[in-house]
Design a protein around this motif. Sequence first.
Motif, PDB file in Angstrom:
ATOM      1  N   PRO A   1       5.558   2.733  36.082  1.00  0.00           N
ATOM      2  CA  PRO A   1       5.901   1.301  35.555  1.00  0.00           C
ATOM      3  C   PRO A   1       4.840   0.925  34.929  1.00  0.00           C
ATOM      4  O   PRO A   1       3.737   1.272  35.096  1.00  0.00           O
ATOM      5  N   GLY A   2       5.378  -0.214  34.426  1.00  0.00           N
ATOM      6  CA  GLY A   2       4.233  -0.772  32.710  1.00  0.00           C
ATOM      7  C   GLY A   2       3.352  -1.552  33.925  1.00  0.00           C
ATOM      8  O   GLY A   2       2.684  -2.088  33.209  1.00  0.00           O
ATOM      9  N   LEU A   3       3.958  -2.281  34.956  1.00  0.00           N
ATOM     10  CA  LEU A   3       3.794  -3.864  36.150  1.00  0.00           C
ATOM     11  C   LEU A   3       3.719  -4.899  34.573  1.00  0.00           C
ATOM     12  O   LEU A   3       2.562  -5.501  35.480  1.00  0.00           O
ATOM     13  N   LYS A   4       4.120  -4.788  33.802  1.00  0.00           N
ATOM     14  CA  LYS A   4       4.038  -6.297  33.126  1.00  0.00           C
ATOM     15  C   LYS A   4       6.175  -6.867  33.591  1.00  0.00           C
ATOM     16  O   LYS A   4       5.482  -7.766  33.641  1.00  0.00           O
ATOM     17  N   ASP A   5       6.677  -6.581  33.316  1.00  0.00           N
ATOM     18  CA  ASP A   5       8.227  -6.451  32.842  1.00  0.00           C
ATOM     19  C   ASP A   5       8.758  -6.369  34.682  1.00  0.00           C
ATOM     20  O   ASP A   5       9.426  -4.728  34.309  1.00  0.00           O
ATOM     21  N   ARG A   6       9.091  -6.974  35.722  1.00  0.00           N
ATOM     22  CA  ARG A   6       9.391  -7.008  36.600  1.00  0.00           C
ATOM     23  C   ARG A   6      10.446  -6.475  36.590  1.00  0.00           C
ATOM     24  O   ARG A   6      11.341  -5.082  37.459  1.00  0.00           O
ATOM     25  N   ASP A   7      11.468  -7.402  35.848  1.00  0.00           N
ATOM     26  CA  ASP A   7      13.043  -6.283  35.290  1.00  0.00           C
ATOM     27  C   ASP A   7      12.740  -5.319  34.705  1.00  0.00           C
ATOM     28  O   ASP A   7      14.224  -4.669  35.518  1.00  0.00           O
ATOM     29  N   GLU A   8      12.414  -4.635  33.773  1.00  0.00           N
ATOM     30  CA  GLU A   8      12.604  -3.393  33.534  1.00  0.00           C
ATOM     31  C   GLU A   8      12.178  -2.516  34.490  1.00  0.00           C
ATOM     32  O   GLU A   8      12.706  -1.190  34.570  1.00  0.00           O
ATOM     33  N   ASP A   9      10.921  -2.887  34.967  1.00  0.00           N
ATOM     34  CA  ASP A   9      10.827  -1.455  35.847  1.00  0.00           C
ATOM     35  C   ASP A   9      11.963  -1.365  36.877  1.00  0.00           C
ATOM     36  O   ASP A   9      11.512  -0.249  37.548  1.00  0.00           O
ATOM     37  N   TYR A  10      11.699  -2.846  37.097  1.00  0.00           N
ATOM     38  CA  TYR A  10      12.818  -2.461  38.798  1.00  0.00           C
ATOM     39  C   TYR A  10      14.218  -2.002  38.699  1.00  0.00           C
ATOM     40  O   TYR A  10      15.184  -1.546  38.943  1.00  0.00           O
TER      41      TYR A  10
ATOM     42  N   PRO B   1       0.862   0.582  41.161  1.00  0.00           N
ATOM     43  CA  PRO B   1       2.596   0.205  41.597  1.00  0.00           C
ATOM     44  C   PRO B   1       2.815   0.284  42.993  1.00  0.00           C
ATOM     45  O   PRO B   1       2.638   0.505  43.815  1.00  0.00           O
ATOM     46  N   GLN B   2       3.954  -0.597  43.081  1.00  0.00           N
ATOM     47  CA  GLN B   2       4.654  -0.327  44.496  1.00  0.00           C
ATOM     48  C   GLN B   2       5.347   0.713  45.074  1.00  0.00           C
ATOM     49  O   GLN B   2       6.399   1.195  45.566  1.00  0.00           O
ATOM     50  N   ALA B   3       5.440   1.409  43.718  1.00  0.00           N
ATOM     51  CA  ALA B   3       6.732   2.749  44.353  1.00  0.00           C
ATOM     52  C   ALA B   3       6.572   3.856  45.405  1.00  0.00           C
ATOM     53  O   ALA B   3       7.755   3.789  46.086  1.00  0.00           O
ATOM     54  N   VAL B   4       5.378   4.166  45.845  1.00  0.00           N
ATOM     55  CA  VAL B   4       5.152   4.659  47.145  1.00  0.00           C
ATOM     56  C   VAL B   4       5.761   3.417  48.485  1.00  0.00           C
ATOM     57  O   VAL B   4       6.315   3.909  49.139  1.00  0.00           O
TER      58      VAL B   4
ATOM     59  N   TYR C   1       1.563 -10.008  49.204  1.00  0.00           N
ATOM     60  CA  TYR C   1       2.118  -9.342  48.631  1.00  0.00           C
ATOM     61  C   TYR C   1       3.546  -8.407  49.722  1.00  0.00           C
ATOM     62  O   TYR C   1       3.582  -7.124  49.660  1.00  0.00           O
ATOM     63  N   ALA C   2       4.026  -9.259  50.082  1.00  0.00           N
ATOM     64  CA  ALA C   2       5.816  -8.484  50.515  1.00  0.00           C
ATOM     65  C   ALA C   2       6.331  -7.934  49.553  1.00  0.00           C
ATOM     66  O   ALA C   2       6.695  -8.649  47.842  1.00  0.00           O
ATOM     67  N   LEU C   3       6.587  -6.675  49.729  1.00  0.00           N
ATOM     68  CA  LEU C   3       7.827  -6.504  48.585  1.00  0.00           C
ATOM     69  C   LEU C   3       8.713  -6.390  49.011  1.00  0.00           C
ATOM     70  O   LEU C   3       9.054  -7.391  49.198  1.00  0.00           O
ATOM     71  N   SER C   4       8.933  -5.925  47.742  1.00  0.00           N
ATOM     72  CA  SER C   4      10.506  -6.524  47.215  1.00  0.00           C
ATOM     73  C   SER C   4      11.414  -6.204  48.325  1.00  0.00           C
ATOM     74  O   SER C   4      11.930  -5.318  49.148  1.00  0.00           O
TER      75      SER C   4
ATOM     76  N   ASN D   1      -2.360   0.944  49.269  1.00  0.00           N
ATOM     77  CA  ASN D   1      -2.726  -0.322  48.247  1.00  0.00           C
ATOM     78  C   ASN D   1      -1.294  -0.407  47.174  1.00  0.00           C
ATOM     79  O   ASN D   1      -0.798  -0.221  46.921  1.00  0.00           O
ATOM     80  N   TRP D   2      -1.267  -1.695  47.078  1.00  0.00           N
ATOM     81  CA  TRP D   2      -0.141  -2.170  46.196  1.00  0.00           C
ATOM     82  C   TRP D   2      -0.409  -3.202  45.511  1.00  0.00           C
ATOM     83  O   TRP D   2      -1.042  -4.027  46.106  1.00  0.00           O
ATOM     84  N   SER D   3       0.043  -3.275  44.010  1.00  0.00           N
ATOM     85  CA  SER D   3      -0.093  -4.740  43.877  1.00  0.00           C
ATOM     86  C   SER D   3       1.531  -6.112  43.716  1.00  0.00           C
ATOM     87  O   SER D   3       2.199  -5.143  44.570  1.00  0.00           O
ATOM     88  N   ALA D   4       0.904  -7.157  43.611  1.00  0.00           N
ATOM     89  CA  ALA D   4       1.964  -8.165  44.412  1.00  0.00           C
ATOM     90  C   ALA D   4       3.358  -7.858  43.588  1.00  0.00           C
ATOM     91  O   ALA D   4       3.480  -7.651  42.424  1.00  0.00           O
ATOM     92  N   TYR D   5       4.086  -7.986  44.105  1.00  0.00           N
ATOM     93  CA  TYR D   5       5.786  -8.199  43.504  1.00  0.00           C
ATOM     94  C   TYR D   5       5.872  -9.714  42.908  1.00  0.00           C
ATOM     95  O   TYR D   5       7.126  -9.310  42.370  1.00  0.00           O
ATOM     96  N   GLU D   6       5.608 -10.067  43.152  1.00  0.00           N
ATOM     97  CA  GLU D   6       5.580 -11.665  43.091  1.00  0.00           C
ATOM     98  C   GLU D   6       4.231 -11.948  43.560  1.00  0.00           C
ATOM     99  O   GLU D   6       3.791 -13.429  44.437  1.00  0.00           O
ATOM    100  N   PRO D   7       4.119 -12.837  41.982  1.00  0.00           N
ATOM    101  CA  PRO D   7       3.589 -12.840  40.704  1.00  0.00           C
ATOM    102  C   PRO D   7       3.660 -11.434  40.612  1.00  0.00           C
ATOM    103  O   PRO D   7       2.637 -10.826  41.200  1.00  0.00           O
TER     104      PRO D   7
END
Lengths: 316, 316, 316
Positions: A113-122, A181-184, A207-210, A237-243
Amino acid sequence: MKLFSSVNDVTDLQALVKQALAAKKDPFANQHLGKNKTISLVFLNPSLRTRMSTQKAAMNLGMNVIILNIDKEGWALELRDNVIMNGTTVEHIREAAAVMGEYSDIIGVRSFPGLKDRDEDYSESIFNKFVEFCKVPVVSLESATRHPLQSLADLVTIEELKTRSRPKVVLTWAPHIKALPQAVPNSFAEWMCKADVDFVVTHPEGYALSEQFTEGATITTNQEEALKDADFIYVKNWSAYEPYGAVTNGNEDWMLTNAKLNELAPQAKVMHCLPVRRDLELSSEILDGPRSIVVHEAGNRVWAAQAVLKQMLEAL
Amino acid sequence: MKLFSSVNDVTDLQALVKQALAAKKDPFANQHLGKNKTISLVFLNPSLRTRMSTQKAAMNLGMNVIILNIDKEGWALELRDNVIMNGTTVEHIREAAAVMGEYSDIIGVRSFPGLKDRDEDYSESIFNKFVEFCKVPVVSLESATRHPLQSLADLVTIEELKTRSRPKVVLTWAPHIKALPQAVPNSFAEWMCKADVDFVVTHPEGYALSEQFTEGATITTNQEEALKDADFIYVKNWSAYEPYGAVTNGNEDWMLTNAKLNELAPQAKVMHCLPVRRDLELSSEILDGPRSIVVHEAGNRVWAAQAVLKQMLEAL
Amino acid sequence: MKLFSSVNDVTDLQALVKQALAAKKDPFANQHLGKNKTISLVFLNPSLRTRMSTQKAAMNLGMNVIILNIDKEGWALELRDNVIMNGTTVEHIREAAAVMGEYSDIIGVRSFPGLKDRDEDYSESIFNKFVEFCKVPVVSLESATRHPLQSLADLVTIEELKTRSRPKVVLTWAPHIKALPQAVPNSFAEWMCKADVDFVVTHPEGYALSEQFTEGATITTNQEEALKDADFIYVKNWSAYEPYGAVTNGNEDWMLTNAKLNELAPQAKVMHCLPVRRDLELSSEILDGPRSIVVHEAGNRVWAAQAVLKQMLEAL
């Protein structure tokens, strides 16, 4: 199987795990299936385990393997529609994927993912465009939001090493310095929610996941409570889903140590998808000690891939 | 054979040379040995001959080959212990090597020296860590201080082309503009010291190799004297061992020319491991003339690798 | 066949096309030919279709394949003679090609033109030096002035899909923002001039191709006139031959659209070698519509390569 992009593409999870363990016992039993079949492994991003284990699985099945590091050996792909291609992208994914499909019986694709545009990544637009345009079965080698070959290997590992019928499995967030990414974790969560385990997710506030990946899981920000009596602890580790894509400091104490485990979960086995940053994400004492099963887990990547490719070859 | 990192890993040097020459005569005689075996060739540095010849040797033996350019297709490895990995390295060699071992029956590793810290380079820490952590047989594709597949090919070439039973073999330093490793000359020296040849090393003041590799050799800074009546002249640049990695100017006349050879060693055959910088390290007139056996020597890299891999496969 | 660098290396054009179509029908019929034979695919420049399709063709024929991205996995080659190599080039093409020949039964080479020195590019010095020094059969994977595997695939595609015995084939220049080589149009033109087609080349003023490739073709700067009643329209940008490598603006209206085709050539099939820049070189509406055969054409790259490699294997 025509597509392997998530746990939802699996008809019978237990059967797939069994096939992976069968491949581990007898790796070369199905070479007739892959004879004269070609898999192309297409990398838009770096890879070590996925690259090697999927190549090996394909060779075990008698397949021919083409590897393409598209950005380094080819060129930049245009992923957007309705743009005049007068910039730096040389080829549109529509043509590139379609052509790769001409040369392949199965395609594996890795795209982060680019980790910039959530809608696009998801929306999984890159992966889905490959699937749409290449017109052959596609196996995800990790996409923007999931890493299903990893998750299958994780489940295989848990099935192999569990000491009670319904083990407690904990996914715990770990510190890092980069936005990952949150992929894993997404993928691990959605596989565990479908497996016969007691599944807990723990992470710091923020750090809540989707929710689409964690339905059915116990979720807590109290790591101590989560770890208690765990059979398997999955560190990641993962970065935040929101923001989206955010990294906040101050959670360094989330790193797992032997002291924590001795107190809370002395029998626990520790997992990680790798690569892992030592003494930042996970302590060396754990990685070098008897609790760590990360290398064993990585070894199972071959058998996970082999089970998936076998089902794909059977459906060609 | 479980390890091929230096001449000291070879039990019977003459037997190994004979196996290489046997492979050259009948390249495909041992394909049963490699069937369903996987070799991973891991490159931390660039490679042409070693890459191609080792891949070919493995394929001749019926093996599956995985190639990994770790820095380009994967990421930077952490090689030091006891560091918090919060910098640019993504994975520790402990995990990376262990995981590669899971996917491989044999691993080949190439890793050049940094030429900054002599103790570190000469401890062969990177190569040795691969060996320690991957837990499968390892063949050196050139390490910080040695290039044994090259040296075996060199010895095979000398055995093939010698016109007297104990030929005179001279290793002569050659000019260059960059600081090059000592791996090839070190390795060539230690192999020649164990072979049935009259071995002489010659270099300008300041370019003495580490004594551990040249025990038994005649060493002189008088190139003319060294070259006299040589049967084989091995041309190679290297940077200084002391001060480590230094390059001094003013030795341009050490480049070999036909004039020198006509006078001193008219029958000599000229060797070089390649790549060679024309008219800096070695004159074009020699490279393009009948004395040069550099291409023949490079061709023998296949058979050297094949002999080593055969012994490794037999010991699996 | 010992060399495949242009249409002039083909003894019987119709027979070669037939062999390509036979390979398409029965891809694995000739695996005995390639058994224990090695092809090395050497890339001095990026590649997607040529890389994948030639690897696949070789594997279909039972060959072993070595891939070398020389600039990324190896180092910069010196291509000039009579220079002291004290700059950035590490190895001379004389040694590099000769050594690759030692490891290969057949070599494929890709090398783009510099587009600066026309005489040098059109002398095909890099490709010809590979041929001269490697001493094994060589297949062009695109050279400075020609792309014969592409042209053979193009001819195969036309033979497959033509609806009259002597179709009208039009090569039309298309807009681009970069200076592209003339290799594809040169090559397509010289193949079409030898095929049983009515061949027309059209381009804006200033984009005439070298006459050596277009002898026998109808050439016009009137695109409308050229397109009229075409059966196949081959779209491709190229930079000027005179002044060499020049790109002039103001020809944006040369891009093909459905409106043009509806008016002038409603039955035409549209070809392009790919990669194509959408809506700059060729409109999306055509690429996504029923007239486009670009993916089918790319698929035929496998069978073109397979026919050529078969002839080379038979001549070993």
